[in-house]
Design a protein around this motif. Sequence first.
Motif, PDB file in Angstrom:
ATOM      1  N   PHE A  60       8.174   3.651  -2.642  1.00  0.00           N
ATOM      2  CA  PHE A  60       8.430   2.422  -3.386  1.00  0.00           C
ATOM      3  C   PHE A  60       9.688   2.577  -4.217  1.00  0.00           C
ATOM      4  N   SER A  61      10.790   1.956  -3.759  1.00  0.00           N
ATOM      5  CA  SER A  61      12.056   2.085  -4.465  1.00  0.00           C
ATOM      6  C   SER A  61      11.985   1.403  -5.829  1.00  0.00           C
ATOM      7  N   ASP A  62      11.233   0.333  -5.915  1.00  0.00           N
ATOM      8  CA  ASP A  62      11.015  -0.323  -7.208  1.00  0.00           C
ATOM      9  C   ASP A  62       9.804   0.310  -7.855  1.00  0.00           C
ATOM     10  N   SER A  63       9.825   0.374  -9.165  1.00  0.00           N
ATOM     11  CA  SER A  63       8.639   0.919  -9.828  1.00  0.00           C
ATOM     12  C   SER A  63       7.490  -0.071  -9.679  1.00  0.00           C
ATOM     13  N   LEU A  64       6.318   0.478  -9.587  1.00  0.00           N
ATOM     14  CA  LEU A  64       5.128  -0.360  -9.438  1.00  0.00           C
ATOM     15  C   LEU A  64       4.833  -1.064 -10.762  1.00  0.00           C
ATOM     16  N   PRO A  65       4.482  -2.335 -10.712  1.00  0.00           N
ATOM     17  CA  PRO A  65       4.159  -3.050 -11.949  1.00  0.00           C
ATOM     18  C   PRO A  65       2.971  -2.410 -12.671  1.00  0.00           C
ATOM     19  N   ASP A  66       3.018  -2.431 -13.994  1.00  0.00           N
ATOM     20  CA  ASP A  66       1.922  -1.882 -14.786  1.00  0.00           C
ATOM     21  C   ASP A  66       0.673  -2.749 -14.694  1.00  0.00           C
ATOM     22  N   LEU A  75       2.167  -4.878  -3.887  1.00  0.00           N
ATOM     23  CA  LEU A  75       1.784  -4.064  -2.735  1.00  0.00           C
ATOM     24  C   LEU A  75       1.533  -4.925  -1.506  1.00  0.00           C
ATOM     25  N   THR A  76       0.870  -6.049  -1.692  1.00  0.00           N
ATOM     26  CA  THR A  76       0.589  -6.940  -0.573  1.00  0.00           C
ATOM     27  C   THR A  76       1.891  -7.385   0.091  1.00  0.00           C
ATOM     28  N   GLU A  77       2.903  -7.646  -0.705  1.00  0.00           N
ATOM     29  CA  GLU A  77       4.196  -8.082  -0.168  1.00  0.00           C
ATOM     30  C   GLU A  77       5.023  -6.915   0.368  1.00  0.00           C
ATOM     31  N   SER A  78       4.848  -5.723  -0.193  1.00  0.00           N
ATOM     32  CA  SER A  78       5.739  -4.594   0.101  1.00  0.00           C
ATOM     33  C   SER A  78       5.249  -3.666   1.207  1.00  0.00           C
ATOM     34  N   LEU A  79       3.975  -3.680   1.493  1.00  0.00           N
ATOM     35  CA  LEU A  79       3.439  -2.717   2.450  1.00  0.00           C
ATOM     36  C   LEU A  79       3.817  -3.106   3.877  1.00  0.00           C
ATOM     37  N   THR A  80       4.750  -2.377   4.417  1.00  0.00           N
ATOM     38  CA  THR A  80       5.168  -2.564   5.806  1.00  0.00           C
ATOM     39  C   THR A  80       4.380  -1.581   6.668  1.00  0.00           C
ATOM     40  N   PRO A  81       4.377  -1.764   7.974  1.00  0.00           N
ATOM     41  CA  PRO A  81       3.702  -0.778   8.837  1.00  0.00           C
ATOM     42  C   PRO A  81       4.249   0.642   8.636  1.00  0.00           C
ATOM     43  N   GLU A  82       5.552   0.763   8.375  1.00  0.00           N
ATOM     44  CA  GLU A  82       6.141   2.087   8.152  1.00  0.00           C
ATOM     45  C   GLU A  82       5.607   2.726   6.873  1.00  0.00           C
ATOM     46  N   ILE A  83       5.499   1.936   5.816  1.00  0.00           N
ATOM     47  CA  ILE A  83       4.981   2.465   4.549  1.00  0.00           C
ATOM     48  C   ILE A  83       3.515   2.846   4.705  1.00  0.00           C
TER      49      ILE A  83
END
Length: 96
Positions: A60-66, A75-83
């Motif tokens: 995750f290049s961006d820090s995860l929201p607190d 996470l729902t938006e960022s999780l790609t098959p590669e991740i």
Amino acid sequence: MNDRQIMDICTFFSDEMSNGGFLQLLYNDSNHWLKCIPECLTAIGIPEMTDICQNALSVFSDSLPDDLEQRRAFLTESLTPEIIRHLENCDAQFSK
């Protein structure tokens, strides 16, 4: 951080990993504890687990929201098959 807090965080990490791996940890954890896990794993003398955890979180290049709900949306938006594959590989390393 005192010894009790270190053990609580390591126990939480182990329980989450055993129950659902890094995805479970990322969706359920308070971000404060998440940020402390690598330090706690090092403190109890298991640097190989620290490396696995840092490797998993590094995707995750961006820090995860607190905020938990914001993190779940991120996470729902960022999780790609590669991740997801990367996290599953980290889960497998953890299980060894």
